[in-house]
Write a protein that holds these residues in place. Structure first.
Motif, mmCIF file in Angstrom:
data_model
loop_
_atom_site.group_PDB
_atom_site.id
_atom_site.type_symbol
_atom_site.label_atom_id
_atom_site.label_comp_id
_atom_site.label_asym_id
_atom_site.label_seq_id
_atom_site.Cartn_x
_atom_site.Cartn_y
_atom_site.Cartn_z
ATOM 1 N N LEU A 245 4.118 -2.232 -1.374
ATOM 2 C CA LEU A 245 4.319 -1.752 -0.008
ATOM 3 C C LEU A 245 3.918 -0.286 0.160
ATOM 4 O O LEU A 245 3.520 0.133 1.242
ATOM 5 N N ASP A 246 4.025 0.486 -0.906
ATOM 6 C CA ASP A 246 3.686 1.913 -0.825
ATOM 7 C C ASP A 246 2.229 2.208 -1.161
ATOM 8 O O ASP A 246 1.785 3.345 -1.026
ATOM 9 N N SER A 247 1.499 1.188 -1.609
ATOM 10 C CA SER A 247 0.133 1.430 -2.085
ATOM 11 C C SER A 247 -0.871 1.475 -0.934
ATOM 12 O O SER A 247 -1.016 0.494 -0.189
ATOM 13 N N PRO A 248 -1.606 2.589 -0.787
ATOM 14 C CA PRO A 248 -2.605 2.680 0.286
ATOM 15 C C PRO A 248 -3.870 1.879 0.011
ATOM 16 O O PRO A 248 -4.739 1.783 0.878
ATOM 17 N N ILE A 249 -3.977 1.281 -1.199
ATOM 18 C CA ILE A 249 -5.179 0.500 -1.498
ATOM 19 C C ILE A 249 -5.310 -0.670 -0.532
ATOM 20 O O ILE A 249 -6.422 -1.134 -0.239
ATOM 21 N N TYR A 254 -8.200 4.606 -1.606
ATOM 22 C CA TYR A 254 -7.917 4.734 -3.034
ATOM 23 C C TYR A 254 -7.527 6.168 -3.348
ATOM 24 O O TYR A 254 -8.235 7.106 -2.976
ATOM 25 N N VAL A 255 -6.397 6.322 -4.018
ATOM 26 C CA VAL A 255 -5.931 7.645 -4.423
ATOM 27 C C VAL A 255 -6.073 7.745 -5.935
ATOM 28 O O VAL A 255 -5.385 7.047 -6.683
ATOM 29 N N PHE A 256 -6.978 8.621 -6.365
ATOM 30 C CA PHE A 256 -7.262 8.781 -7.793
ATOM 31 C C PHE A 256 -6.506 9.984 -8.339
ATOM 32 O O PHE A 256 -6.282 10.969 -7.640
ATOM 33 N N ASN A 257 -6.118 9.883 -9.608
ATOM 34 C CA ASN A 257 -5.440 10.968 -10.321
ATOM 35 C C ASN A 257 -4.028 11.197 -9.786
ATOM 36 O O ASN A 257 -3.536 12.329 -9.742
ATOM 37 N N LYS A 258 -3.361 10.110 -9.383
ATOM 38 C CA LYS A 258 -1.994 10.235 -8.881
ATOM 39 C C LYS A 258 -1.028 10.686 -9.968
ATOM 40 O O LYS A 258 -0.082 11.411 -9.693
ATOM 41 N N THR A 259 -1.268 10.225 -11.191
ATOM 42 C CA THR A 259 -0.347 10.554 -12.279
ATOM 43 C C THR A 259 -1.117 10.971 -13.521
ATOM 44 O O THR A 259 -2.307 10.685 -13.672
ATOM 45 N N PRO A 287 -9.953 -3.575 3.391
ATOM 46 C CA PRO A 287 -8.489 -3.583 3.507
ATOM 47 C C PRO A 287 -7.943 -5.001 3.638
ATOM 48 O O PRO A 287 -8.622 -5.903 4.131
ATOM 49 N N LEU A 288 -6.695 -5.168 3.211
ATOM 50 C CA LEU A 288 -6.015 -6.460 3.367
ATOM 51 C C LEU A 288 -5.070 -6.453 4.559
ATOM 52 O O LEU A 288 -4.736 -7.506 5.097
ATOM 53 N N VAL A 289 -4.602 -5.268 4.956
ATOM 54 C CA VAL A 289 -3.720 -5.154 6.118
ATOM 55 C C VAL A 289 -4.243 -4.032 7.007
ATOM 56 O O VAL A 289 -4.953 -3.125 6.547
ATOM 57 N N SER A 290 -3.864 -4.080 8.258
ATOM 58 C CA SER A 290 -4.321 -3.053 9.197
ATOM 59 C C SER A 290 -3.546 -1.762 8.989
ATOM 60 O O SER A 290 -2.423 -1.762 8.461
ATOM 61 N N LEU A 291 -4.134 -0.658 9.434
ATOM 62 C CA LEU A 291 -3.474 0.641 9.332
ATOM 63 C C LEU A 291 -2.165 0.632 10.119
ATOM 64 O O LEU A 291 -1.158 1.211 9.676
ATOM 65 N N GLU A 292 -2.155 -0.024 11.272
ATOM 66 C CA GLU A 292 -0.957 -0.067 12.106
ATOM 67 C C GLU A 292 0.201 -0.753 11.381
ATOM 68 O O GLU A 292 1.335 -0.256 11.372
ATOM 69 N N VAL A 293 -0.074 -1.891 10.747
ATOM 70 C CA VAL A 293 0.961 -2.616 10.020
ATOM 71 C C VAL A 293 1.466 -1.787 8.843
ATOM 72 O O VAL A 293 2.679 -1.695 8.597
#
Length: 408
Positions: A245-249, A254-259, A287-293
């Protein structure tokens, strides 16, 4: 018997062989052993290799997952194997962890066992030059790991900036697709694309979260109870749901170098990097879901966090410490905390406490029991509650019986 080292002695030795990854040359351990035997022969030594220990596809930065290494130490320390020397091809094969020097010192001082490497001709580690080389070799091993990690990270960053998949298991709901590079020459690169078999599961999860506002446990139960999801994907856990649920992928970002990772107490831990170190790539994948959702789900998640009944800041239990522990230990209120496993699914059972009640004598108490953490989300059918006091008494009686010989 002497405490000095002499190459001419007919030492009994054990060989330790390791390769870091299963993607490496599968003959690497045999090649290491051949190099060790060749060096022994070339120097005219009368050493006898009495046993070999191997670890295949295990990093030298950790010890706990190297079964061959641990078996070697255990058998040397217990006297099951009598030897004078542990031989390796290079010191890096013995390990790259911070406790390397301590491991070698303990073997030498407590068990009379030296660690020697073939690449330096089994140089005497008890001499001044050998001691210096051992220190330099240990520093070199750690620096090699640092440089290697830097090069890997640089290559991955370059790949994701081109919207290529940099390797590893793709996020749930996606699959890897390999394409030929426009530059030709047989070069290939990879991207991720929606996986028909699992993408719909992610989409239904987000839709359910928005429609109901349910928390992680009920969302996990919703997926576990869904008859259209094959057993191969089931046993969803709340922690997994939170990650998804928290993943922007899932909105194509894509967020690289998060950790970054560190080794603490022989465990690899992940530490969040500062925001200025992150590399954010929009339109990385479909994307699999819309930005709004996705934004609606994030808003609901934030509201639930603020309203959580055990919010430490809200309850005034927030710690005043300014430095966070990298690898905090378990707070053990009960003797068997962290040691009881679920018979059905194998997960570590947690302790559930009842509401506080008052006895006839006016004593306030709680009833505590071990329960499977997956019982609430539909991931396990084990609904048994094991009273903590009862189980502790059983274990204590067993210990007295086996250790002290008392009747159980």
């Amino acid at each position: 018997m002497t405490d000095t080292f002499n190459h001419a002695q007919p030492y009994r030795v054990v060989a330790y062989l390791r390769m870091s990854s299963k993607q490496q040359n599968e003959r690497s351990p045999d090649q290491q052993l051949n190099e060790i035997k060749r060096t022994i022969s070339n120097r005219g030594l009368t050493w006898q290799i009495v046993k070999e220990y191997r670890d295949l596809g295990e990093t030298g930065r950790l010890v706990h997952n190297r079964t061959g290494f641990k078996q070697m130490l255990r058998e040397i320390q217990s006297g099951v194997v009598e030897c004078d020397v542990v031989v390796v091809d290079t010191l890096e094969r013995f390990g790259r962890h911070k406790g390397l020097e301590e491991d070698r010192r303990r073997l030498a001082e407590r068990h009379g066992v030296l660690v020697l490497a073939a690449d330096n001709g089994f140089e005497d580690p008890t001499s001044d030059s050998g001691e210096l080389r051992a220190t330099v070799d240990a520093m070199r091993a750690r620096d090699h790991a640092r440089v290697l990690a830097h090069n890997v990270r640089r290559g991955k960053r370059d790949a994701v900036e081109q919207r290529h998949w940099a390797g590893g298991t793709p996020p749930f709901g996606y699959r890897v697709r390999r394409l030929e590079s426009p530059q030709g020459g047989g070069r290939m690169f990879a991207i991720i694309e929606p996986c028909p078999a699992t993408a719909w599961i992610i989409q239904s999860l987000f839709e359910r979260a928005v429609a109901t506002g349910h928390g992680l446990t009920r969302l996990a139960k919703f997926l576990n109870d869904n008859p259209d999801i094959v057993d191969e994907h089931k046993k969803f856990h709340p922690s997994t749901i939170a990650t998804w649920l928290d993943s922007p992928i899932y909105i194509g970002r894509y967020v690289f170098n998060k950790t970054s990772t560190r080794i603490v107490d022989d465990r690899k831990i992940s530490i969040k990097n500062p925001e200025e170190d992150l590399v954010v790539i929009d339109e990385f994948c479909e994307p699999l879901v819309s930005l709004e959702v996705w934004q609606q789900v994030q808003k609901l998640r934030q509201e639930r966090r603020k309203n959580a009944p055990f919010n430490r800041e809200k309850s005034g239990q927030a710690s005043s410490k300014l430095i966070r522990a990298l690898s905090p230990g378990m707070t053990v209120r009960y003797m068997l905390s962290g040691l009881v496993r679920c018979e059905s699914c194998g997960r570590r059972m947690t302790i559930a406490s009842s509401q506080q009640y008052e006895t006839l004598n006016g004593v306030r108490n709680r009833y505590a029991a071990f329960v499977c953490p997956s019982r609430y989300n539909g991931g396990c059918a084990n609904m048994v509650r094991i009273p903590v006091d009862w189980l502790e008494n059983i274990v204590a009686d067993r210990i007295r019986h086996f250790v002290l010989g008392e009747a159980a």
